[in-house]
Design a protein around this motif. Structure first.
Motif, short mmCIF file in Angstrom:
data_model
loop_
_atom_site.label_atom_id
_atom_site.label_comp_id
_atom_site.label_asym_id
_atom_site.label_seq_id
_atom_site.Cartn_x
_atom_site.Cartn_y
_atom_site.Cartn_z
N LEU A 178 0.82 -1.21 0.00
CA LEU A 178 0.00 0.00 0.00
C LEU A 178 0.86 1.26 0.00
N LEU A 179 2.02 1.22 0.63
CA LEU A 179 2.81 2.43 0.86
C LEU A 179 3.21 3.11 -0.44
N PHE A 180 3.83 2.39 -1.35
CA PHE A 180 4.43 3.03 -2.52
C PHE A 180 3.40 3.62 -3.48
N PRO A 181 2.34 2.89 -3.88
CA PRO A 181 1.34 3.55 -4.75
C PRO A 181 0.62 4.70 -4.06
N ALA A 182 0.40 4.59 -2.74
CA ALA A 182 -0.26 5.69 -2.02
C ALA A 182 0.63 6.93 -2.00
N VAL A 183 1.94 6.74 -1.81
CA VAL A 183 2.87 7.88 -1.81
C VAL A 183 2.92 8.53 -3.18
N VAL A 184 2.99 7.73 -4.24
CA VAL A 184 3.04 8.28 -5.60
C VAL A 184 1.76 9.05 -5.90
N LEU A 185 0.60 8.49 -5.55
CA LEU A 185 -0.67 9.18 -5.78
C LEU A 185 -0.72 10.49 -5.00
N SER A 186 -0.28 10.48 -3.76
CA SER A 186 -0.29 11.70 -2.95
C SER A 186 0.63 12.76 -3.54
N LEU A 187 1.81 12.36 -3.98
CA LEU A 187 2.74 13.32 -4.57
C LEU A 187 2.17 13.93 -5.85
N ILE A 188 1.50 13.13 -6.66
CA ILE A 188 0.90 13.65 -7.89
C ILE A 188 -0.18 14.67 -7.56
N MET A 189 -1.04 14.36 -6.60
CA MET A 189 -2.12 15.27 -6.23
C MET A 189 -1.57 16.58 -5.67
N ILE A 190 -0.59 16.49 -4.78
CA ILE A 190 0.00 17.70 -4.19
C ILE A 190 0.70 18.53 -5.26
#
Length: 339
Positions: free
Chosen positions: A308-320
């Motif tokens: 869960l960690l890596f795709p969630a981090v990538v998605l969060s970085l894209i949104m921010i």
């Protein structure tokens, strides 16, 4: 009382010749609208950092699956549920392949006799998470960009025609928009996906069914603002056609607002695609997107949090990053919106 002032002699003054050829010379180079906008954007450190960060994510989404020696969908059951292990970094005590088993911390790579490195670990089927995360990012970005581009084209044309011609045409076109916006977007998308086979094409079409209405309203408002101003009246007086007035005079003035709204539309499309995939209405196995990867990791968050960690981090970085870039473009292209 009178004061005596000493009179200066005439030869104490010298006439300076005046060069009239340089009287109207502009000392600084002229700056176009886009050059001024770029100069303003460069002053926004958050927007520039976000732009660089997003560029890195885009490059990794294209290069990441190629960098990995493993195929995104290739399964190796004997390598299932391995934690991340990265060369050199493992010497720092992190990402060293150690995990919990029976309440004890052990080297799972050594236990399973695995001599390869999985930078993001593996999932329950032994698939490499590094290649799957970047492949899923690639798919999510593709869906979002295509959906945002279609929304922009339809919204600009529809809103421009509606605002420029006005009258009965505007009334009819706006009633259609009100009907579409009155229906919950999620209901429309779910019904459409149920009709078609789940996949990239179905998600793109579902996102664009009602996604263009917001852009059309913004463009219509801007066209109504500019269509009665002097430069448009002058063009009409000189015999310019309606199409020329719209595309040569109105749209260049509305382009900044269009870009700003598109930049805010893209992260919304990414998040909505991830949401559909998370609830099982998006891409189907074995295809991967950020939503499907987060859905897989959510089920194993207690035992395999790296999934869960890596795709969630990538998605969060894209949104921010997209939101900060959008804020920077808004300030640069439309300074009146700062307040």
């Amino acid at each position: 009382m009178t004061q005596n002032y000493e009179k200066l002699p005439q030869d104490a003054f010298e006439r300076i010749p005046r060069d009239t050829s340089q009287a109207e010379r502009i000392s600084k180079p002229s700056v176009s609208f886009w050059q001024d906008a770029w100069r303003s954007l460069k002053k926004n450190k958050g927007a520039i950092v976000s732009l660089v960060l997003f560029a890195v994510i885009v490059i990794m989404s294209l290069v990441g699956p190629i960098m990995s020696p493993y195929e995104p969908n290739a399964q190796t059951i004997t390598h299932a549920n391995l934690p991340p292990k990265i060369p050199v970094v493992e010497n720092l005590g992190i990402f060293n392949g150690e995990g919990q088993l029976g309440g004890q911390t052990i080297d799972l790579y050594e236990m399973k006799n695995v001599d390869q490195y999985y930078w993001f670990g593996t999932d329950g089927l032994g698939r490499d998470m590094f290649s799957r995360v970047w492949k899923g990012t690639q798919v999510s970005l593709f869906i979002a960009f295509v959906a945002a581009a279609i929304d922009m084209v339809i919204g600009v044309i529809y809103g421009g025609v509606s605002g420029y011609f006005g009258g009965r045409i505007d009334d009819v076109m706006q009633r259609i928009v009100e009907i579409l916006t009155g229906i919950p977007n999620l209901v429309v998308v779910i019904l459409f996906i149920l009709i078609m086979d789940p996949g990239i094409l179905a998600i793109i079409i579902a996102l664009t069914i009602t996604g263009w209405t917001g852009m059309s309203r913004v463009v219509r408002g801007q066209v109504l603002k500019y269509k009665n101003q002097e430069f448009v009246l002058a063009a009409r007086t000189l015999g310019a056609s309606d199409s020329r007035i719209i595309w040569k005079h109105l749209m260049p003035n509305v382009l900044g607002v269009i870009i700003i709204n598109t930049m805010f539309t893209i992260p919304g499309a990414i998040f909505f695609e991830a949401f559909l995939s998370f609830i099982g209405l998006g891409l189907q196995a074995p295809d991967a997107s950020l939503g499907t990867l987060i859905n897989d990791g959510y089920k194993l968050i207690q035992y395999q949090p790296h999934i869960l960690l890596f795709p969630a981090v990538v998605l969060s970085l894209i949104m921010i990053a997209f939101n900060l870039i959008g804020d920077g473009l808004r300030d640069a292209l439309d300074p009146k919106m700062k307040d």
